[in-house]
Design an enzyme around this catalytic site. Structure first.
Site, short mmCIF file in Angstrom:
data_model
loop_
_atom_site.label_atom_id
_atom_site.label_comp_id
_atom_site.label_asym_id
_atom_site.label_seq_id
_atom_site.Cartn_x
_atom_site.Cartn_y
_atom_site.Cartn_z
N LYS A 13 0.81 -1.22 0.00
CA LYS A 13 0.00 0.00 0.00
C LYS A 13 0.84 1.27 0.00
O LYS A 13 0.63 2.16 -0.79
CB LYS A 13 -0.84 0.08 1.28
CG LYS A 13 -2.10 -0.67 1.31
CD LYS A 13 -2.95 -0.29 2.51
CE LYS A 13 -2.26 -0.13 3.85
NZ LYS A 13 -1.67 -1.33 4.44
N ARG A 88 -9.24 2.19 8.83
CA ARG A 88 -8.76 0.86 9.16
C ARG A 88 -9.84 0.03 9.85
O ARG A 88 -9.60 -1.11 10.24
CB ARG A 88 -7.62 1.06 10.12
CG ARG A 88 -6.39 0.24 10.11
CD ARG A 88 -5.38 0.08 9.29
NE ARG A 88 -4.13 -0.35 9.81
CZ ARG A 88 -2.99 0.22 9.47
NH1 ARG A 88 -2.96 1.28 8.73
NH2 ARG A 88 -1.87 -0.31 9.89
N ARG A 127 11.56 -7.00 5.34
CA ARG A 127 11.47 -5.61 4.89
C ARG A 127 12.51 -4.70 5.56
O ARG A 127 12.63 -4.68 6.78
CB ARG A 127 10.06 -5.11 5.20
CG ARG A 127 9.83 -3.67 4.85
CD ARG A 127 8.38 -3.38 4.70
NE ARG A 127 7.70 -3.19 5.97
CZ ARG A 127 6.45 -2.72 6.08
NH1 ARG A 127 5.74 -2.46 4.99
NH2 ARG A 127 5.90 -2.58 7.25
N ARG A 160 11.49 -1.75 10.64
CA ARG A 160 10.50 -1.16 11.54
C ARG A 160 10.40 -2.01 12.80
O ARG A 160 10.38 -3.23 12.72
CB ARG A 160 9.14 -1.12 10.84
CG ARG A 160 8.93 0.16 10.07
CD ARG A 160 7.67 0.17 9.29
NE ARG A 160 6.48 -0.25 10.03
CZ ARG A 160 5.25 -0.10 9.55
NH1 ARG A 160 5.05 0.43 8.35
NH2 ARG A 160 4.20 -0.50 10.24
N ARG A 171 -0.46 -7.91 13.65
CA ARG A 171 -0.98 -6.90 12.71
C ARG A 171 -1.83 -7.55 11.63
O ARG A 171 -2.84 -6.99 11.19
CB ARG A 171 0.20 -6.11 12.10
CG ARG A 171 0.78 -5.11 13.11
CD ARG A 171 2.16 -4.63 12.71
NE ARG A 171 2.19 -3.99 11.43
CZ ARG A 171 3.23 -4.03 10.60
NH1 ARG A 171 4.32 -4.71 10.93
NH2 ARG A 171 3.18 -3.41 9.46
P1 AMP Z 1 1.15 1.22 9.10
O1 AMP Z 1 2.38 2.03 8.83
O2 AMP Z 1 -0.02 1.64 8.27
O3 AMP Z 1 1.40 -0.26 9.04
O4 AMP Z 1 0.73 1.54 10.61
C1 AMP Z 1 1.58 1.27 11.72
C2 AMP Z 1 0.78 1.27 13.00
O5 AMP Z 1 0.21 2.57 13.21
C3 AMP Z 1 -0.39 0.32 13.05
O6 AMP Z 1 -0.02 -1.01 13.41
C4 AMP Z 1 -1.29 0.99 14.09
O7 AMP Z 1 -0.81 0.76 15.40
C5 AMP Z 1 -1.09 2.47 13.78
N1 AMP Z 1 -2.08 2.93 12.77
C6 AMP Z 1 -1.85 3.35 11.50
N2 AMP Z 1 -2.98 3.71 10.89
C7 AMP Z 1 -3.99 3.51 11.78
C8 AMP Z 1 -5.40 3.66 11.75
N3 AMP Z 1 -6.04 4.10 10.64
N4 AMP Z 1 -6.10 3.35 12.87
C9 AMP Z 1 -5.49 2.94 14.00
N5 AMP Z 1 -4.16 2.73 14.08
C10 AMP Z 1 -3.40 3.01 13.00
#
Ligand code: AMP
Length: 220
Positions: A13, A88, A127, A160, A171
Site C-alpha cells: 500500500k 482501518r 522488509r 521497523r 498486525r
Molecule cells: P502502518 O504504517 O499503516 O502499518 O501503521 C503502523 C501502526 O500505526 C499500526 O499497526 C497501528 O498501530 C497504527 N495505525 C496506523 N494507521 C492507523 C489507523 N487508521 N487506525 C489505527 N491505528 C493506525
C-alpha cells in the site's frame, strides 16, 4: 479525486500510494507515517500512539480520526488525496464519510491490493526501509546492492520495530478482524477496484493507474 488504498500490512500500500500519488499529482496521507513522525518528534500524539503501535494493534479511533481529518484540511489536499492506512475499521470509514458529507466531498475510489497471507509474512519479515527516502527493500526478493545502504540515496536502511515476527502476526490478525470488512463496505457502495498485488513495484503501479482510469468497479 479522493482515493483510499486498502490492503493488508505488507500488501505494498505505502509504496504504491507514494508512486501513484506522484504520477497523478495527488497528496499522499499515510496514517502510520503520521504516527511515526509524531513518535520521532516526541509529541503528545506520538506518546499516545506508541504502546499501541508496539503491540501491532490499532491506535484508538478518537486519536486517529482527529489526526487524519486535521491533515485532510491542509491546503495540499484540496485537489485530491490518496489515503493510505486509513480508514482501518468501520467506525473510521463512517467518520470519514460523515466529515466528507459536511464538506461536500466524497470518496471516489477504493483500491484494494490483494496479496496472499504467505506472501505478506515473507514481505514484512524481510522488509528494510531507507530512513531518508523511505524506499522499501526486501532482503530476499529485492536486496540493496550494498548491505544496509539505500541504492537511490545512500541513506541508512532500518527495520521497523513492528516488523518482528510476533508483531507481524498480530498486525495481520488485526487486519483480518477489523480492516478486511471495509472491502465489502466499499464494494456495496460501488467504489471498490481490485488489484493483484503480485509482481514488481512498477508492474503493480501500472495496474493501479490502469484500473483507476478504467473504473471497473467490483459489484457485490
Ligand atoms: P502502518 O504504517 O499503516 O502499518 O501503521 C503502523 C501502526 O500505526 C499500526 O499497526 C497501528 O498501530 C497504527 N495505525 C496506523 N494507521 C492507523 C489507523 N487508521 N487506525 C489505527 N491505528 C493506525
Amino acid at each position: 479525486m479522493y482515493t483510499i488504498f486498502l490492503g493488508a500490512p505488507g500488501a505494498g500500500k505505502g509504496t504504491q500510494a507514494a508512486a501513484v500519488a506522484q504520477e497523478l499529482n495527488l497528496a499522499h496521507i499515510a496514517s502510520g507515517d503520521l504516527f511515526r513522525q509524531a513518535l520521532e518528534q516526541g509529541t503528545e500524539l506520538g506518546r499516545q500512539a506508541k504502546s499501541y503501535m508496539e503491540k501491532g494493534v490499532l491506535v484508538p479511533d478518537e486519536i486517529t480520526i482527529q489526526m487524519v481529518l486535521a491533515r485532510l484540511s491542509a491546503p495540499d489536499c484540496e485537489t485530491g488525496v490518496i489515503l493510505d492506512g486509513f480508514p482501518r475499521n468501520l467506525a473510521q470509514a463512517e467518520a470519514l464519510d460523515k466529515a466528507f458529507v459536511e464538506q461536500n466531498k466524497a470518496i471516489d475510489k477504493v483500491v484494494y491490493i490483494k496479496v496472499s497471507e504467505e506472501e505478506l509474512i515473507k514481505r514484512l519479515s524481510g522488509r528494510w526501509i531507507c530512513r531518508r527516502c523511505q524506499t522499501v527493500y526486501n532482503i530476499i526478493d529485492s536486496p540493496p546492492e550494498v548491505r544496509g545502504k539505500c541504492d537511490k540515496c545512500g541513506g541508512e536502511l532500518y527495520q521497523r520495530p513492528d516488523d518482528t515476527p510476533q508483531t507481524v502476526k498480530k498486525r495481520i490478525e488485526v487486519y483480518f478482524a477489523e480492516t478486511a470488512p471495509l472491502i465489502d463496505y466499499y464494494a456495496r457502495r460501488g467504489k471498490l477496484l481490485e488489484i493483484d498485488g503480485k509482481g514488481s513495484v512498477d508492474e503493480v503501479t501500472r495496474r493501479i493507474v490502469a484500473v483507476l482510469h478504467k473504473e471497473e468497479f467490483v459489484t457485490r
